[in-house]
Design a protein around this motif. Structure first.
Motif, PDB file in Angstrom:
ATOM      1  N   LEU A 265       0.807  -1.218   0.000  1.00  0.00           N
ATOM      2  CA  LEU A 265       0.000   0.000   0.000  1.00  0.00           C
ATOM      3  C   LEU A 265       0.839   1.267   0.000  1.00  0.00           C
ATOM      4  CD1 LEU A 265      -2.691  -1.263   2.504  1.00  0.00           C
ATOM      5  CD2 LEU A 265      -2.967  -0.986   0.032  1.00  0.00           C
ATOM      6  N   GLY A 266       2.152   1.108   0.184  1.00  0.00           N
ATOM      7  CA  GLY A 266       3.042   2.262   0.083  1.00  0.00           C
ATOM      8  C   GLY A 266       2.986   3.195   1.270  1.00  0.00           C
ATOM      9  N   THR A 267       2.616   2.684   2.439  1.00  0.00           N
ATOM     10  CA  THR A 267       2.478   3.557   3.601  1.00  0.00           C
ATOM     11  C   THR A 267       3.810   4.127   4.084  1.00  0.00           C
ATOM     12  OG1 THR A 267       2.521   1.601   5.020  1.00  0.00           O
ATOM     13  CG2 THR A 267       0.374   2.450   4.399  1.00  0.00           C
ATOM     14  N   LEU A 268       4.931   3.521   3.666  1.00  0.00           N
ATOM     15  CA  LEU A 268       6.241   4.006   4.084  1.00  0.00           C
ATOM     16  C   LEU A 268       6.853   4.969   3.065  1.00  0.00           C
ATOM     17  CD1 LEU A 268       7.705   0.625   5.396  1.00  0.00           C
ATOM     18  CD2 LEU A 268       6.306   2.305   6.603  1.00  0.00           C
ATOM     19  N   LEU A 269       6.076   5.352   2.077  1.00  0.00           N
ATOM     20  CA  LEU A 269       6.518   6.280   1.039  1.00  0.00           C
ATOM     21  C   LEU A 269       5.759   7.589   1.163  1.00  0.00           C
ATOM     22  CD1 LEU A 269       6.326   3.787  -1.983  1.00  0.00           C
ATOM     23  CD2 LEU A 269       8.396   4.409  -0.722  1.00  0.00           C
ATOM     24  N   GLU A 270       6.348   8.675   0.688  1.00  0.00           N
ATOM     25  CA  GLU A 270       5.636   9.941   0.601  1.00  0.00           C
ATOM     26  C   GLU A 270       4.872   9.991  -0.727  1.00  0.00           C
ATOM     27  OE1 GLU A 270       9.095  10.252  -1.906  1.00  0.00           O
ATOM     28  OE2 GLU A 270       8.851   9.563   0.175  1.00  0.00           O
TER      29      GLU A 270
ATOM     30  N   HIS B 270       9.646 -13.824  23.035  1.00  0.00           N
ATOM     31  CA  HIS B 270       9.536 -12.478  23.601  1.00  0.00           C
ATOM     32  C   HIS B 270       8.779 -11.576  22.631  1.00  0.00           C
ATOM     33  CE1 HIS B 270      12.135 -13.282  27.008  1.00  0.00           C
ATOM     34  NE2 HIS B 270      13.037 -13.823  26.201  1.00  0.00           N
ATOM     35  N   HIS B 271       8.131 -10.568  23.177  1.00  0.00           N
ATOM     36  CA  HIS B 271       7.489  -9.569  22.331  1.00  0.00           C
ATOM     37  C   HIS B 271       8.560  -8.793  21.575  1.00  0.00           C
ATOM     38  CE1 HIS B 271       5.579  -5.647  21.369  1.00  0.00           C
ATOM     39  NE2 HIS B 271       4.538  -6.419  21.121  1.00  0.00           N
ATOM     40  N   SER B 272       8.324  -8.559  20.308  1.00  0.00           N
ATOM     41  CA  SER B 272       9.319  -7.858  19.495  1.00  0.00           C
ATOM     42  C   SER B 272       8.657  -6.737  18.715  1.00  0.00           C
ATOM     43  CB  SER B 272      10.001  -8.820  18.522  1.00  0.00           C
ATOM     44  OG  SER B 272      10.871  -8.119  17.651  1.00  0.00           O
ATOM     45  N   ALA B 273       9.279  -5.572  18.765  1.00  0.00           N
ATOM     46  CA  ALA B 273       8.826  -4.433  17.959  1.00  0.00           C
ATOM     47  C   ALA B 273       9.707  -4.243  16.727  1.00  0.00           C
ATOM     48  CB  ALA B 273       8.827  -3.171  18.802  1.00  0.00           C
ATOM     49  N   GLU B 274      10.609  -5.186  16.486  1.00  0.00           N
ATOM     50  CA  GLU B 274      11.531  -5.071  15.355  1.00  0.00           C
ATOM     51  C   GLU B 274      10.763  -5.206  14.042  1.00  0.00           C
ATOM     52  OE1 GLU B 274      15.545  -7.308  13.613  1.00  0.00           O
ATOM     53  OE2 GLU B 274      14.729  -7.838  15.587  1.00  0.00           O
ATOM     54  N   LYS B 275      11.092  -4.348  13.096  1.00  0.00           N
ATOM     55  CA  LYS B 275      10.427  -4.360  11.806  1.00  0.00           C
ATOM     56  C   LYS B 275      10.933  -5.515  10.946  1.00  0.00           C
ATOM     57  CE  LYS B 275       7.977  -0.776  12.731  1.00  0.00           C
ATOM     58  NZ  LYS B 275       6.526  -0.940  13.022  1.00  0.00           N
ATOM     59  N   LEU B 276       9.998  -6.182  10.285  1.00  0.00           N
ATOM     60  CA  LEU B 276      10.375  -7.266   9.381  1.00  0.00           C
ATOM     61  C   LEU B 276      10.939  -6.683   8.091  1.00  0.00           C
ATOM     62  CD1 LEU B 276       7.239  -9.576   9.782  1.00  0.00           C
ATOM     63  CD2 LEU B 276       9.456  -9.788  10.924  1.00  0.00           C
ATOM     64  N   THR B 277      11.958  -7.329   7.556  1.00  0.00           N
ATOM     65  CA  THR B 277      12.501  -6.942   6.255  1.00  0.00           C
ATOM     66  C   THR B 277      12.178  -8.039   5.255  1.00  0.00           C
ATOM     67  OG1 THR B 277      14.644  -7.919   6.814  1.00  0.00           O
ATOM     68  CG2 THR B 277      14.339  -5.573   7.277  1.00  0.00           C
ATOM     69  N   LEU B 278      11.883  -7.637   4.036  1.00  0.00           N
ATOM     70  CA  LEU B 278      11.345  -8.580   3.057  1.00  0.00           C
ATOM     71  C   LEU B 278      12.180  -8.713   1.792  1.00  0.00           C
ATOM     72  CD1 LEU B 278       7.605  -7.449   3.219  1.00  0.00           C
ATOM     73  CD2 LEU B 278       8.722  -9.216   4.586  1.00  0.00           C
ATOM     74  N   SER B 279      13.112  -7.815   1.553  1.00  0.00           N
ATOM     75  CA  SER B 279      13.713  -7.720   0.220  1.00  0.00           C
ATOM     76  C   SER B 279      15.159  -8.156   0.141  1.00  0.00           C
ATOM     77  CB  SER B 279      13.595  -6.273  -0.279  1.00  0.00           C
ATOM     78  OG  SER B 279      12.248  -5.879  -0.298  1.00  0.00           O
ATOM     79  N   ALA B 280      15.714  -8.661   1.225  1.00  0.00           N
ATOM     80  CA  ALA B 280      17.104  -9.141   1.194  1.00  0.00           C
ATOM     81  C   ALA B 280      17.132 -10.654   1.359  1.00  0.00           C
ATOM     82  CB  ALA B 280      17.909  -8.463   2.284  1.00  0.00           C
ATOM     83  N   GLN B 281      16.096 -11.318   0.861  1.00  0.00           N
ATOM     84  CA  GLN B 281      15.980 -12.761   1.054  1.00  0.00           C
ATOM     85  C   GLN B 281      16.199 -13.502  -0.259  1.00  0.00           C
ATOM     86  OE1 GLN B 281      12.549 -13.846   3.576  1.00  0.00           O
ATOM     87  NE2 GLN B 281      12.128 -11.658   3.675  1.00  0.00           N
TER      88      GLN B 281
ATOM     89  N   GLY C 224      18.671   1.552   2.534  1.00  0.00           N
ATOM     90  CA  GLY C 224      18.723   2.118   3.871  1.00  0.00           C
ATOM     91  C   GLY C 224      17.981   3.417   4.065  1.00  0.00           C
ATOM     92  N   THR C 225      17.160   3.830   3.085  1.00  0.00           N
ATOM     93  CA  THR C 225      16.447   5.104   3.212  1.00  0.00           C
ATOM     94  C   THR C 225      15.003   4.926   3.675  1.00  0.00           C
ATOM     95  OG1 THR C 225      15.813   5.049   0.864  1.00  0.00           O
ATOM     96  CG2 THR C 225      17.880   6.176   1.441  1.00  0.00           C
ATOM     97  N   ILE C 226      14.623   3.719   4.066  1.00  0.00           N
ATOM     98  CA  ILE C 226      13.245   3.447   4.461  1.00  0.00           C
ATOM     99  C   ILE C 226      12.914   4.151   5.771  1.00  0.00           C
ATOM    100  CG2 ILE C 226      13.738   1.342   5.782  1.00  0.00           C
ATOM    101  CD1 ILE C 226      11.225   0.120   4.367  1.00  0.00           C
ATOM    102  N   ASP C 227      11.670   4.620   5.879  1.00  0.00           N
ATOM    103  CA  ASP C 227      11.197   5.322   7.075  1.00  0.00           C
ATOM    104  C   ASP C 227      10.000   4.557   7.628  1.00  0.00           C
ATOM    105  OD1 ASP C 227      10.229   7.003   9.017  1.00  0.00           O
ATOM    106  OD2 ASP C 227       9.706   8.646   7.667  1.00  0.00           O
ATOM    107  N   TYR C 228      10.186   3.951   8.798  1.00  0.00           N
ATOM    108  CA  TYR C 228       9.131   3.119   9.376  1.00  0.00           C
ATOM    109  C   TYR C 228       8.151   3.910  10.243  1.00  0.00           C
ATOM    110  CZ  TYR C 228      11.692  -1.090   7.951  1.00  0.00           C
ATOM    111  OH  TYR C 228      12.301  -2.081   7.232  1.00  0.00           O
ATOM    112  N   SER C 229       8.274   5.224  10.271  1.00  0.00           N
ATOM    113  CA  SER C 229       7.445   6.001  11.194  1.00  0.00           C
ATOM    114  C   SER C 229       5.962   5.937  10.858  1.00  0.00           C
ATOM    115  CB  SER C 229       7.909   7.465  11.219  1.00  0.00           C
ATOM    116  OG  SER C 229       7.720   8.078   9.956  1.00  0.00           O
ATOM    117  N   MET C 230       5.620   5.641   9.589  1.00  0.00           N
ATOM    118  CA  MET C 230       4.217   5.571   9.194  1.00  0.00           C
ATOM    119  C   MET C 230       3.750   4.130   9.016  1.00  0.00           C
ATOM    120  SD  MET C 230       2.979   8.541   9.296  1.00  0.00           S
ATOM    121  CE  MET C 230       1.412   8.268   8.475  1.00  0.00           C
ATOM    122  N   ALA C 231       4.467   3.187   9.589  1.00  0.00           N
ATOM    123  CA  ALA C 231       4.080   1.779   9.460  1.00  0.00           C
ATOM    124  C   ALA C 231       2.706   1.547  10.071  1.00  0.00           C
ATOM    125  CB  ALA C 231       5.116   0.890  10.134  1.00  0.00           C
TER     126      ALA C 231
END
Length: 591
Positions: free
Chosen positions: A163-168, A580-591, A455-462
């Motif tokens: 949905l592109g929520t991490l893009l402007e 454990h509970h994790s707030a770490e963001k999943l990455t999808l494109s280096a697999q 490395g320019t991704i911004d997770y603030s709008m996840a």
């Protein structure tokens, strides 16, 4: 507005524009012309079906809300994806009428069709019987299964890419949402349904006679609403805006059966003598003949893609070959309702293959393949080493073959995810591909993946599926049952333990039994529970969205929870078997 902005017949509808288009509407070298043109169909405003007291508030969110003004109240269909957009829509609603909202219909469980509901009603109003919430009987089960209990975490991460929520919004980011101008979720809310639809429900609310039909299609719990005395069909997302339908969403979903989809159109939509059709995405359509043609073409497009995919599957073709072979005939491809803006034929064809046959392609080589990372390592060695693979990718990119460049560099990045030059090269290739596609889901995935890689991704709008207001509307038992997906079998090897919970404010009882590396939820306290806790749902939320043991201990220490038997040490031992509970963001494109 003097120029017709709705679709179909010229008469019977008016449009009053209001505000600025949330989509990117300019032309740019990084945006296909068709995509910018599509954005220009999303100007915000209010459509009125003249003389019917029915309106569509359009262009303020990914979805468009239908408003039906009755004798003594208002019925709303599909609030938007967050409360902020709902409040903006409410400004327009209050220009239409001052009557109170008395009923809200959720056409299905996707957040862009309910999560802004508290801009229009409160829990107190629902509890007092002032507002009915109408949805399919399975609505809440689907919300639970795709959020706190099930695959919500991975689906949410993938939704950010799709949905592109991490893009402007702009020429190098989101252009539009495919079926709406934009999709960003801030404050999500939820009011649980009070009126349930099975196969069909006919009732009268505020003097308005409504018939809801269950129409499995884009969602398994989809309902459409027919207003027989007004000749108006609210088609929900059975007709998915001005785009080819998303027979499969690349963010991930269970199989959407194309046959069920076009049969829902045949059984529930086409027989109706609709003079106007209002979708939950896209502009209204006027005219009986025009509606009949759109419904026919839409079902024919779904049937064509499904039937031809099966035809060639029966000849032994595999997904790559099917994608090359199956495309819409020109008579359908030129329809303004079937553009390549949201759903797409290629990824639908692949899903039909998997949905009908499963992942195995018939070649036993693929039954137990070499691990992908090891295979990539061997390919790199075979080619002559990492530098030669990168050089080949650079050459392909220079020649404009960005797909081949990305595929080559995938091997390098997979073997060494820290290889920054390879990551940047793959990012540039994906970005170049993304700039050429008018399909919003494909574009935003390409561009988000590129930012993850460089490395320019911004997770603030996840997207946050754990939004407190939404979770608070779900049963406490569902939160505890979701621990099935956090049990660690390595930690729980040979463990047989049970625990019990009384959720005091909702009168729910839950047992959790660990054995054989699984968790069995029960509706009774196990007789051998090592501890039993009595606590409010808020304390359960604190456990689930923090650390399990620490959350329980904090509730006990604050006198918000009590242990009816057992000790905190017993609870700590029990919960030590879970992730454990994790707030770490999943990455999808280096697999």
């Amino acid at each position: 507005m003097s120029e017709q902005y709705w679709l179909g017949a010229h008469d019977g509808v008016t449009f009053t524009p209001s505000g600025n288009n949330l989509a990117y509407t300019e032309y740019s070298d990084t945006v296909p012309t068709a995509m910018s043109d599509h954005s220009r169909t999303m100007n915000p405003g209010v459509f009125e079906i003249k003389g019917k007291n029915v309106y569509q508030i359009f262009g303020y969110a990914l979805s468009a809300m239908t408003v039906i003004v009755g004798d003594d109240g208002v019925i709303l269909i599909d609030p938007p994806e967050d409360v902020e957009k709902g409040r903006r829509m409410r400004v327009e609603l209050e220009k239409i009428t001052s009557k109170p909202t008395v009923a809200i219909v959720y056409s299905h469980w996707h957040t862009d069709h309910y999560a802004g509901v508290k801009a229009f009603a409160s829990q107190a109003q629902v509890d007092a019987g002032e507002v009915q919430i109408i949805a399919h009987r399975d609505f809440m089960d689907n919300v639970i299964a795709n959020s706190i209990s099930g695959d919500g975490a991975i689906l949410t991460a993938r939704a950010d890419y799709s949905l592109g929520t991490l893009l402007e919004v702009g020429p190098e980011g989101r252009v539009n949402g495919g079926i709406g101008p934009d999709f960003i979720m801030e404050t999500m809310s939820l009011l649980a349904p009070t009126v349930h639809v099975d196969d069909r429900l006919e009732h009268t609310v505020a003097g308005v006679r409504m018939v809801h039909f269950w129409a499995p299609s884009e969602a398994i719990d989809e309902i459409v609403t027919w207003l027989p005395d007004l000749g108006i069909l609210q088609s929900a997302e059975v007709i998915q805006g001005e785009s080819f339908p998303n027979l499969h969403t690349i963010r991930g979903s269970r199989y959407r059966d194309p046959q069920a989809w076009f049969r829902s159109i045949d059984r529930h939509l086409r027989p109706l003598p609709a003079e106007f059709m209002i979708p939950s995405h896209g502009r209204p359509l006027a005219g009986k003949a025009e509606i009949a043609k759109v419904l026919r073409d839409y079902r024919d497009a779904i049937s064509y893609v499904y039937d031809q995919t099966l035809r060639h599957m029966n000849k032994g073709l595999l997904p790559d070959d099917l994608v090359d072979r199956v495309s819409l005939p020109e008579t359908l491809a030129r329809s303004e309702w079937l553009g390549n803006f949201y759903g797409g034929v290629p990824h639908s064809v692949r899903e039909i293959y998997v949905g009908e046959l499963g992942w195995f392609d018939g070649d036993p080589t693929t039954l137990a393949p070499i691990n992908a990372t090891e295979a990539s390592r061997r390919y790199i060695e075979l080619i002559g080493g990492r530098d030669k693979v990168v050089a080949a990718a650079d050459k392909a990119a220079a020649a404009g073959d960005h797909q081949w460049a990305a595929e080559l560099l995938r091997h390098v990045v997979r073997v060494d995810p820290t290889d920054q030059p390879a990551r940047i090269g793959k990012a540039e290739a994906l970005r170049a591909i993304g700039y050429t596609t008018p399909n919003s889901n494909w574009r935003t995935w390409y561009l988000t993946a590129a930012r993850e890689l460089d490395g320019t991704i911004d997770y603030s709008m996840a997207i946050n599926i754990d939004a407190p207001d939404q979770i608070a509307a779900l049963p406490g038992a569902a939160m505890l049952e979701g621990l099935r997906f956090r049990i660690d079998p390595a930690k729980a090897a040979d463990v047989e333990l049970a625990a019990g919970f009384h959720i005091t404010d909702t009168a729910e009882t839950v047992g959790l039994i660990i054995r054989n590396g699984v968790v069995e939820p029960t509706t009774e306290i196990p007789h051998d529970a090592v501890f039993v806790a009595s606590l409010p749902k808020l304390a359960v939320m604190g456990m689930i969205f923090q650390e399990l043991y620490e959350g329980l201990k904090a509730a006990v220490d604050a006198n918000h929870a009590v242990l009816d038997n057992g000790s905190l040490e017993d609870a700590e031992n029990f919960f030590s078997n879970f992730d454990h509970h994790s707030a770490e963001k999943l990455t999808l494109s280096a697999q």
